[in-house]
Design an enzyme around this catalytic site. Structure first.
Site, PDB file in Angstrom:
ATOM      1  N   HIS A 298      -6.305 -39.952  59.691  1.00 22.73           N
ATOM      2  CA  HIS A 298      -5.454 -39.986  58.660  1.00 22.73           C
ATOM      3  C   HIS A 298      -3.966 -39.817  59.063  1.00 22.73           C
ATOM      4  CE1 HIS A 298      -8.640 -40.020  55.558  1.00 22.73           C
ATOM      5  NE2 HIS A 298      -8.990 -39.297  56.367  1.00 22.73           N
TER       6      HIS A 298
ATOM      7  N   ARG B 156      13.066  -6.465  67.320  1.00 19.86           N
ATOM      8  CA  ARG B 156      13.218  -7.083  65.836  1.00 19.86           C
ATOM      9  C   ARG B 156      13.889  -8.665  66.076  1.00 19.86           C
ATOM     10  NH1 ARG B 156      12.797  -3.255  61.924  1.00 19.86           N
ATOM     11  NH2 ARG B 156      14.207  -4.116  60.614  1.00 19.86           N
TER      12      ARG B 156
ATOM     13  N   GLU C  59      -3.130 -20.996  64.310  1.00 16.77           N
ATOM     14  CA  GLU C  59      -2.210 -19.853  64.790  1.00 16.77           C
ATOM     15  C   GLU C  59      -1.992 -20.029  66.612  1.00 16.77           C
ATOM     16  OE1 GLU C  59      -1.044 -15.897  65.792  1.00 16.77           O
ATOM     17  OE2 GLU C  59      -1.149 -17.132  63.722  1.00 16.77           O
TER      18      GLU C  59
ATOM     19  N   LYS D 133       1.919 -19.704  68.204  1.00 22.14           N
ATOM     20  CA  LYS D 133       1.999 -19.105  69.271  1.00 22.14           C
ATOM     21  C   LYS D 133       2.648 -19.790  70.386  1.00 22.14           C
ATOM     22  CE  LYS D 133       0.795 -15.122  67.904  1.00 22.14           C
ATOM     23  NZ  LYS D 133       1.517 -15.767  66.850  1.00 22.14           N
TER      24      LYS D 133
ATOM     25  N   ASN E  20      21.953  -4.416  57.359  1.00 20.81           N
ATOM     26  CA  ASN E  20      21.073  -5.158  57.172  1.00 20.81           C
ATOM     27  C   ASN E  20      20.668  -5.595  55.998  1.00 20.81           C
ATOM     28  OD1 ASN E  20      18.751  -6.374  58.097  1.00 20.81           O
ATOM     29  ND2 ASN E  20      17.297  -4.856  58.481  1.00 20.81           N
ATOM     30  N   GLY E  21      20.676  -6.963  55.774  1.00 17.66           N
ATOM     31  CA  GLY E  21      20.156  -7.681  54.692  1.00 17.66           C
ATOM     32  C   GLY E  21      21.349  -8.701  54.424  1.00 17.66           C
TER      33      GLY E  21
ATOM     34  N   GLU F 188       6.187 -20.853  69.337  1.00 16.35           N
ATOM     35  CA  GLU F 188       6.933 -19.678  69.294  1.00 16.35           C
ATOM     36  C   GLU F 188       7.607 -19.231  70.649  1.00 16.35           C
ATOM     37  OE1 GLU F 188       5.817 -16.326  65.958  1.00 16.35           O
ATOM     38  OE2 GLU F 188       4.296 -16.808  67.336  1.00 16.35           O
TER      39      GLU F 188
ATOM     40  N   LYS G 264      11.065 -10.230  64.713  1.00 16.09           N
ATOM     41  CA  LYS G 264       9.969  -9.483  64.387  1.00 16.09           C
ATOM     42  C   LYS G 264       9.754  -9.325  63.083  1.00 16.09           C
ATOM     43  CE  LYS G 264       5.858  -7.728  65.413  1.00 16.09           C
ATOM     44  NZ  LYS G 264       5.078  -8.452  66.095  1.00 16.09           N
TER      45      LYS G 264
ATOM     46  N   CYS H 190      18.010  -7.498  61.880  1.00 15.37           N
ATOM     47  CA  CYS H 190      19.086  -6.653  62.335  1.00 15.37           C
ATOM     48  C   CYS H 190      18.471  -5.333  62.358  1.00 15.37           C
ATOM     49  CB  CYS H 190      20.146  -6.634  61.302  1.00 15.37           C
ATOM     50  SG  CYS H 190      20.868  -8.333  61.288  1.00 15.37           S
TER      51      CYS H 190
ATOM     52  N   TRP I 182      21.357 -10.043  64.044  1.00 15.90           N
ATOM     53  CA  TRP I 182      20.608 -11.340  63.856  1.00 15.90           C
ATOM     54  C   TRP I 182      21.391 -12.393  62.845  1.00 15.90           C
ATOM     55  CZ3 TRP I 182      17.500 -14.684  60.702  1.00 15.90           C
ATOM     56  CH2 TRP I 182      16.619 -15.370  61.391  1.00 15.90           C
TER      57      TRP I 182
END
Length: 609
Positions: free
Chosen positions: A505, A27, A482, A486, A99-100, A489, A604, A2, A74
């Site tokens: 395995h 964000r 990584e 990506k 926010n929180g 995402e 973000k 947020c 968010w």
């Protein structure tokens, strides 16, 4: 996560609030809203989706105001909807943005319902608006009402609060969530980060944990968590308003991929004298700290965790320093044991990652004497909580999928390995070799970026794919991780990464002609073993894309496509091989038609646990 914007000025603040919200879009959010006080009324508008939709609604309105608050949400408590969007209002008198997460919201909700308050949303935030209203029944001071309110709140919050009965007061406070105050000429603003306010000011006050501030047109008073009036320094930001523009690129992510040569150069600048790394780059007492440590504990999340995994290899192979790494969100819940002389290293682009900050505080509680933060935001909470700091200097990173932050974190971590390692097993000759290779990095990354068209063509093979497997060994296993992160995402393709030696395995069962297998193959001591792993995939009909050192003599076959990467020293190869994986994920996302910079469900800055 947020985003908050607010302001009190001698002009209409609505355009400023809208521009601030746009600058916080990176964000991550699902709805937005705005409220201003004018003519003894609260004028509010909220909308699902992009800020542009909110802006269009406001264009049809006739109201304006000199004081207001705005928010991008968010979703946590309650699905994305207009009724759950901020600001929240109580009885047409009090409006707040938050926010929180308020952890005791259900208890407060039950109490407030018994008191006769009506709830119009599913959020945890609405209880704050009702509590402020309730406190105003016993005081005519909005400041005192908010002070009384936060005594009832458990959890994390950054707040902006206004009341129709006081058109000259904006109250803001923070606990566990970041908030800055922008200082103008006869006006003040608040925001979740500096980027939102760059068009109106470059002078900022960074509120500390527990601070509460009363903003008026002609005054600003800040109280600390002990309710004492305090002075917080006003700092001049070096960022310019256009630092968060796309600069002609289609997406922020692509811009930030191409900024990596300069970002790496910035990360190295001024930290060497006569090609020797200076301990003072980490802090004035860094030498004393490094002399005392016996091991390293790394704490990080997401992409930063992957950079830490690479560093673990470096610490132990190059420096022979014991190194542990934990996902920050797990560290404080596993009852960890820290040995004497442990340097706790936290890694975060924003420096506000809630889990990483909490893990650092837990490490301190467990007796850790020394901490070092690798971060991109100088005034962040993580930086303030750490004894030593190495700024990555990547510049603003707007795209949710981190790119230049990752490569600059790796540079910073290698510098840390060198600084600590010279006190252990890292020879002066090896340090000189690493230094030389680091200085070559910007040029080599430039060369890899010239492969963009080749990788764009390669990405077409993923247009109809739903799954992908990434393989690597040694320091390139985290690079495979990584790459997989990506791809998932921003293209929403299910992607997993494995150490190549783990194929037998379990993952071999997944291999078929429909799932591409992306392999990172630098020319190092594990190459022959990796070739064997590649053959295992090819023999079972798997389609391989192999990023390999151009010096390797290897023939492609019908199941194997080779993408040749400029020759690079193995010590810094992870910083080079991640670049084509970033480009690949970007171009696949374009083909899939996803929102590259703001992928669904992601934020973000993860400022709540």
């Amino acid at each position: 996560m947020c985003g908050i914007v607010g302001g009190i000025a001698q002009r209409n603040v609505i355009p400023i609030l809208i521009e601030g919200l746009k600058r916080l879009e990176y964000r991550g959010y699902d709805s937005s809203g705005l409220a201003v006080i004018a003519d003894n009324k609260i004028h509010r508008q909220r909308e699902i989706g992009k800020v542009k939709g909110l802006e269009e609604l406001l264009e049809a309105e006739s109201f304006s105001g000199n004081i207001g608050i705005a928010h991008t949400r968010w979703a946590t408590h309650g699905k994305p909807s207009t009724k759950n969007a901020h600001p929240h209002i109580c009885n047409n008198k009090v409006a707040i943005v938050h926010n929180g997460i308020i952890e005791n919201h259900q208890v407060l909700r039950d109490t407030q319902k018994a008191q006769g308050y009506t709830f119009t949303s599913e959020t945890d935030t609405e209880v704050i608006a009702h509590q402020v209203y309730h406190e105003l029944e016993s005081t005519d001071s909005l400041l005192q009402a908010v002070k009384n309110t936060i005594k009832h709140l458990e959890g994390a919050y950054a707040l902006g609060v206004v009341s129709k009965d006081d058109e000259n007061t904006l109250i803001t406070c923070r606990k566990g969530s970041p908030l800055v105050i922008g200082v103008g000429i006869g006006e003040y603003f608040i925001a979740s980060d500096v980027a939102a306010l760059l068009p109106v000011t470059q002078r900022f006050i960074f509120l500390e944990e527990g601070d509460i501030a009363e903003l008026k047109i002609d005054s600003l008073v800040i109280y600390n968590q002990d309710d004492e009036i305090v002075e917080r320094p006003v700092k001049e930001s070096s960022l310019k308003a256009d630092a968060v523009d796309k600069a002609g690129y289609r997406h922020y992510m692509l811009k930030e991929i191409y900024e990596q040569p300069n970002a790496v150069a910035e990360a190295l600048e001024g930290r060497f004298i006569d090609n020797k790394l200076q301990d003072t780059a980490f802090g004035h007492n860094a030498a004393e700290v490094f002399d005392s440590i016996k091991s390293v504990q790394i704490l990080a999340c997401g992409t930063s965790y992957h950079s830490g995994l690479v560093a673990k290899y470096w610490f132990e192979k190059l420096a022979r320093v014991p190194c542990n790494i934990d996902v920050a969100s797990e560290f404080r819940y596993r009852e960890p044991v820290l040995s004497e002389g442990t340097l706790v290293v936290t890694i975060s682009q924003s420096g506000e990652t809630a889990d990483t900050l909490a893990a650092l505080l837990e490490a301190k509680r467990l007796g850790a004497l020394h901490s070092l933060s690798i971060c991109n935001v100088p005034e962040s909470s993580l930086v303030r909580e750490s004894d030593l700091v190495l700024m990555t200097r990547a510049g603003p990173e707007i795209g949710v999928a981190s790119t230049k932050a990752f490569t600059t974190q790796l540079v910073a971590l290698m510098l840390l390995v060198m600084a600590v390692g010279k006190r252990f097993a890292l020879s002066e000759e090896k340090a000189t070799e690493i230094t030389s290779e680091l200085f070559q990095l910007p040029r080599i990354i430039e060369e890899v970026l010239q492969m963009d068209e080749e990788i764009k063509v390669l990405s077409e093979q993923f247009a109809e794919k739903n799954h992908a497997l990434f393989l690597g060994r040694g320091t390139h296993y985290p690079i495979a991780m990584e790459g997989a992160l990506k791809l998932k995402e921003i293209s929403y393709i299910h992607a997993e990464a494995y150490p190549a030696g783990e194929l037998k395995h379990g993952p071999l069962a997944l291999i078929d002609a429909e799932m591409p297998v992306i392999t990172v193959a630098p020319n190092n001591s594990l190459l022959e073993k990796l070739k064997s792993n590649i053959q295992e995939v090819s023999a079972r009909g798997g389609q391989l894309i192999v990023f390999l050192d151009e010096s390797i003599v290897n023939e492609a076959d019908e199941n194997v496509q080779l993408v040749r990467i400029p020759k690079v020293n193995n010590l810094i190869a992870p910083l080079v091989y991640v670049i084509p994986l970033q480009l690949l994920s970007y171009h696949v996302a374009i083909l899939k038609g996803t929102d590259v910079d703001q992928p669904r469900n992601l934020a973000k800055s993860v400022t709540v646990e």
